[in-house]
Design a protein around this motif. Structure first.
Motif, PDB file in Angstrom:
ATOM      1  N   UNK A 269       0.781  -1.234   0.000  1.00 39.09           N
ATOM      2  CA  UNK A 269       0.000   0.000   0.000  1.00 39.09           C
ATOM      3  C   UNK A 269       0.809   1.278   0.000  1.00 39.09           C
ATOM      4  N   UNK A 270       2.135   1.182  -0.037  1.00 38.54           N
ATOM      5  CA  UNK A 270       2.968   2.385   0.004  1.00 38.54           C
ATOM      6  C   UNK A 270       3.177   2.969  -1.396  1.00 38.54           C
ATOM      7  N   UNK A 271       3.362   4.297  -1.421  1.00 37.21           N
ATOM      8  CA  UNK A 271       3.775   4.991  -2.643  1.00 37.21           C
ATOM      9  C   UNK A 271       5.261   5.278  -2.503  1.00 37.21           C
ATOM     10  N   UNK A 272       6.060   4.755  -3.404  1.00 37.52           N
ATOM     11  CA  UNK A 272       7.516   4.862  -3.321  1.00 37.52           C
ATOM     12  C   UNK A 272       8.047   5.621  -4.526  1.00 37.52           C
ATOM     13  N   UNK A 273       9.045   6.465  -4.270  1.00 39.99           N
ATOM     14  CA  UNK A 273       9.724   7.179  -5.356  1.00 39.99           C
ATOM     15  C   UNK A 273      11.188   6.766  -5.388  1.00 39.99           C
ATOM     16  N   UNK A 274      11.671   6.411  -6.549  1.00 38.73           N
ATOM     17  CA  UNK A 274      13.061   6.014  -6.725  1.00 38.73           C
ATOM     18  C   UNK A 274      13.654   6.771  -7.903  1.00 38.73           C
ATOM     19  N   UNK A 275      14.978   6.706  -8.019  1.00 39.57           N
ATOM     20  CA  UNK A 275      15.668   7.284  -9.170  1.00 39.57           C
ATOM     21  C   UNK A 275      16.501   6.201  -9.836  1.00 39.57           C
ATOM     22  N   UNK A 276      16.621   6.304 -11.146  1.00 35.22           N
ATOM     23  CA  UNK A 276      17.343   5.296 -11.925  1.00 35.22           C
ATOM     24  C   UNK A 276      18.234   5.994 -12.940  1.00 35.22           C
ATOM     25  N   UNK A 277      19.490   5.542 -13.025  1.00 33.25           N
ATOM     26  CA  UNK A 277      20.409   6.027 -14.053  1.00 33.25           C
ATOM     27  C   UNK A 277      20.617   4.929 -15.079  1.00 33.25           C
ATOM     28  N   UNK A 278      20.355   5.247 -16.340  1.00 28.55           N
ATOM     29  CA  UNK A 278      20.617   4.309 -17.428  1.00 28.55           C
ATOM     30  C   UNK A 278      22.017   4.560 -17.962  1.00 28.55           C
ATOM     31  N   UNK A 279      22.897   3.604 -17.735  1.00 29.36           N
ATOM     32  CA  UNK A 279      24.289   3.789 -18.128  1.00 29.36           C
ATOM     33  C   UNK A 279      24.444   3.881 -19.636  1.00 29.36           C
ATOM     34  N   UNK A 280      23.646   3.123 -20.368  1.00 26.97           N
ATOM     35  CA  UNK A 280      23.793   3.116 -21.831  1.00 26.97           C
ATOM     36  C   UNK A 280      23.395   4.459 -22.440  1.00 26.97           C
ATOM     37  N   UNK A 281      22.259   5.007 -21.993  1.00 31.66           N
ATOM     38  CA  UNK A 281      21.769   6.265 -22.570  1.00 31.66           C
ATOM     39  C   UNK A 281      22.257   7.488 -21.813  1.00 31.66           C
ATOM     40  N   UNK A 282      22.746   7.286 -20.577  1.00 35.83           N
ATOM     41  CA  UNK A 282      23.170   8.418 -19.757  1.00 35.83           C
ATOM     42  C   UNK A 282      22.022   9.225 -19.207  1.00 35.83           C
ATOM     43  N   UNK A 283      20.814   8.679 -19.241  1.00 34.21           N
ATOM     44  CA  UNK A 283      19.641   9.399 -18.762  1.00 34.21           C
ATOM     45  C   UNK A 283      19.310   9.023 -17.329  1.00 34.21           C
ATOM     46  N   UNK A 284      18.667   9.979 -16.635  1.00 35.61           N
ATOM     47  CA  UNK A 284      18.192   9.757 -15.285  1.00 35.61           C
ATOM     48  C   UNK A 284      16.667   9.812 -15.284  1.00 35.61           C
ATOM     49  N   UNK A 285      16.069   8.923 -14.508  1.00 38.83           N
ATOM     50  CA  UNK A 285      14.618   8.886 -14.401  1.00 38.83           C
ATOM     51  C   UNK A 285      14.194   8.973 -12.941  1.00 38.83           C
ATOM     52  N   UNK A 286      13.174   9.764 -12.687  1.00 41.04           N
ATOM     53  CA  UNK A 286      12.482   9.740 -11.396  1.00 41.04           C
ATOM     54  C   UNK A 286      11.266   8.839 -11.576  1.00 41.04           C
ATOM     55  N   UNK A 287      11.192   7.797 -10.747  1.00 43.97           N
ATOM     56  CA  UNK A 287      10.151   6.790 -10.932  1.00 43.97           C
ATOM     57  C   UNK A 287       9.214   6.807  -9.733  1.00 43.97           C
ATOM     58  N   UNK A 288       7.938   6.951 -10.011  1.00 46.27           N
ATOM     59  CA  UNK A 288       6.908   6.876  -8.977  1.00 46.27           C
ATOM     60  C   UNK A 288       6.238   5.504  -9.055  1.00 46.27           C
ATOM     61  N   UNK A 289       6.302   4.760  -7.942  1.00 45.14           N
ATOM     62  CA  UNK A 289       5.685   3.437  -7.861  1.00 45.14           C
ATOM     63  C   UNK A 289       4.466   3.537  -6.936  1.00 45.14           C
ATOM     64  N   UNK A 290       3.284   3.291  -7.478  1.00 39.97           N
ATOM     65  CA  UNK A 290       2.060   3.457  -6.692  1.00 39.97           C
ATOM     66  C   UNK A 290       1.193   2.202  -6.787  1.00 39.97           C
ATOM     67  N   UNK A 291       0.488   1.887  -5.691  1.00 40.00           N
ATOM     68  CA  UNK A 291      -0.421   0.736  -5.734  1.00 40.00           C
ATOM     69  C   UNK A 291      -1.748   1.105  -6.407  1.00 40.00           C
ATOM     70  N   UNK A 292      -2.293   0.182  -7.163  1.00 41.59           N
ATOM     71  CA  UNK A 292      -3.638   0.320  -7.728  1.00 41.59           C
ATOM     72  C   UNK A 292      -4.508  -0.743  -7.053  1.00 41.59           C
ATOM     73  N   UNK A 293      -5.523  -0.298  -6.343  1.00 41.10           N
ATOM     74  CA  UNK A 293      -6.385  -1.220  -5.598  1.00 41.10           C
ATOM     75  C   UNK A 293      -7.602  -1.583  -6.457  1.00 41.10           C
ATOM     76  N   UNK A 294      -7.800  -2.876  -6.659  1.00 40.28           N
ATOM     77  CA  UNK A 294      -8.902  -3.347  -7.488  1.00 40.28           C
ATOM     78  C   UNK A 294     -10.070  -3.818  -6.621  1.00 40.28           C
ATOM     79  N   UNK A 295     -11.235  -3.900  -7.253  1.00 40.34           N
ATOM     80  CA  UNK A 295     -12.451  -4.280  -6.522  1.00 40.34           C
ATOM     81  C   UNK A 295     -12.396  -5.713  -6.003  1.00 40.34           C
ATOM     82  N   UNK A 296     -11.556  -6.578  -6.601  1.00 42.39           N
ATOM     83  CA  UNK A 296     -11.431  -7.961  -6.126  1.00 42.39           C
ATOM     84  C   UNK A 296     -10.348  -8.106  -5.059  1.00 42.39           C
ATOM     85  N   UNK A 297      -9.926  -6.958  -4.490  1.00 40.86           N
ATOM     86  CA  UNK A 297      -8.938  -6.921  -3.408  1.00 40.86           C
ATOM     87  C   UNK A 297      -7.518  -7.257  -3.852  1.00 40.86           C
ATOM     88  N   UNK A 298      -7.276  -7.329  -5.136  1.00 44.94           N
ATOM     89  CA  UNK A 298      -5.904  -7.510  -5.611  1.00 44.94           C
ATOM     90  C   UNK A 298      -5.263  -6.140  -5.801  1.00 44.94           C
TER      91      UNK A 298
END
Length: 316
Positions: free
Chosen positions: A219-248
């Motif tokens: 149930x947590x919302x997590x933020x991480x950062x990722x560096x792609x060595x091949x492209x040299x790009x940085x990404x800020x990634x937001x990981x969020x839960x999606x709650x479904x009606x069947x409790x998954x």
């Protein structure tokens, strides 16, 4: 110079307080003053200055305690604080001052030109940090807004993500991709729906060591950062839960390209390093001047008492 830059001077000596305020006002700054620690804290809370010039020795509470209180209060924790002291000027004193949360430390006496130069340097950092925080807040606000909208309706978030420039994918509790938006398909090079996310997104045979999958499933919302060595790009990634009606629960990951922001951070860090070197050099020069002044002064006094042309006079 930004005419709206505000400086709060916390100084108990009325002559020093008045002289400092006049100098800063003539240089285009807006100035507020306080004669005690408690008054300074209250003024900082009410008026939110950009910079606080804080005397170490105050009549009620000392500057270290004022600094600690300002930095521990969420309302003032982001203020840039510079301690000025004519009594506590050793390296140990300065270390203690910086450890209390101060952003800079100036030992008095310091001439007006040097003081104004240091203040201009501080404002370069202050304004850079403001710009960086503004970008971060915009990114966080955008991610939060999109996350809330995505939870309201699967159709709503699907149509919205189809139009997003940010790369997005959703995976199930067993790490299997159930959705990729066009931007993520373009990033991966195919529609990898049904594949394991660590294989399709990152080309790994095992689960990513940095993956917050289990926390998001909790149930947590997590933020991480990722560096792609091949492209040299940085990404800020937001990981969020999606709650479904069947409790998954599924995990929604939004990749935002922050490469330019990272470059800005690197430039700011480099500027801070150069500023530190300049401060060190200035401090060494100041200490040498303090040693030379009494030597030269005593030599001139000796010359007044010695016969001109004598060996002693020449030596002096």
């Amino acid at each position: 110079m930004n005419p709206h830059n505000t400086i709060l001077v916390i100084e108990d000596d009325p002559r020093m307080r008045s002289a400092t305020a006049r100098l800063l006002e003539k240089s285009g700054y807006r100035v507020r003053t306080a004669s005690s620690g408690d008054a300074g804290i209250q003024s900082a809370i009410e008026h939110k200055p950009d910079l606080v010039l804080l005397d170490m020795v105050l009549p009620d509470i000392d500057g270290l305690e004022v600094c600690k209180q300002l930095k521990s209060d969420p309302r003032t924790s982001q203020l840039f604080i510079c301690i000025l002291s004519a009594k506590r000027i050793t390296s140990t004193d300065q270390s203690v001052g910086l450890e209390s949360g101060a952003d800079d430390y100036i030992a008095r006496p310091i001439d007006n030109r040097q003081l104004l130069a240091r203040i201009r340097s501080m404002f370069r950092l202050i304004n850079s940090e403001k710009e960086l925080n503004r970008h971060r807040q915009e990114l966080e606000k955008l991610v939060e807004e999109r996350t809330v909208e995505l939870r309201e309706s699967e159709e709503k978030y699907r149509s919205m993500m189809e139009a997003m420039d940010d790369a997005v994918y959703i995976c199930s509790a067993d790490y299997r991709i159930v959705y990729m938006n066009p931007a993520m398909e373009k990033r991966v090079g195919r529609n990898a729906t049904g594949e394991q996310c660590h294989e399709a997104i990152h080309g790994l045979a095992e689960h990513c060591s940095w993956c917050p999958h289990e926390k998001v499933m909790g149930g947590e919302v997590i933020k991480t950062e990722l560096e792609e060595l091949e492209s040299g790009k940085f990404y800020s990634i937001s990981h969020s839960p999606i709650f479904h009606s069947d409790n998954t629960i599924s995990k929604l990951s939004i990749y935002r390209d922050i490469t330019e922001l990272k470059k800005l951070e690197t430039r700011i860090q480099q500027a801070q390093k150069m500023e530190s070197i300049g401060n060190l050099a200035g401090g060494i020069a100041h200490d040498f001047n303090n040693l030379l002044c009494p030597i030269i002064g005593m030599a001139e006094l000796l010359m007044e008492d010695l016969p001109a042309g004598s060996p002693e006079y020449e030596n002096a």
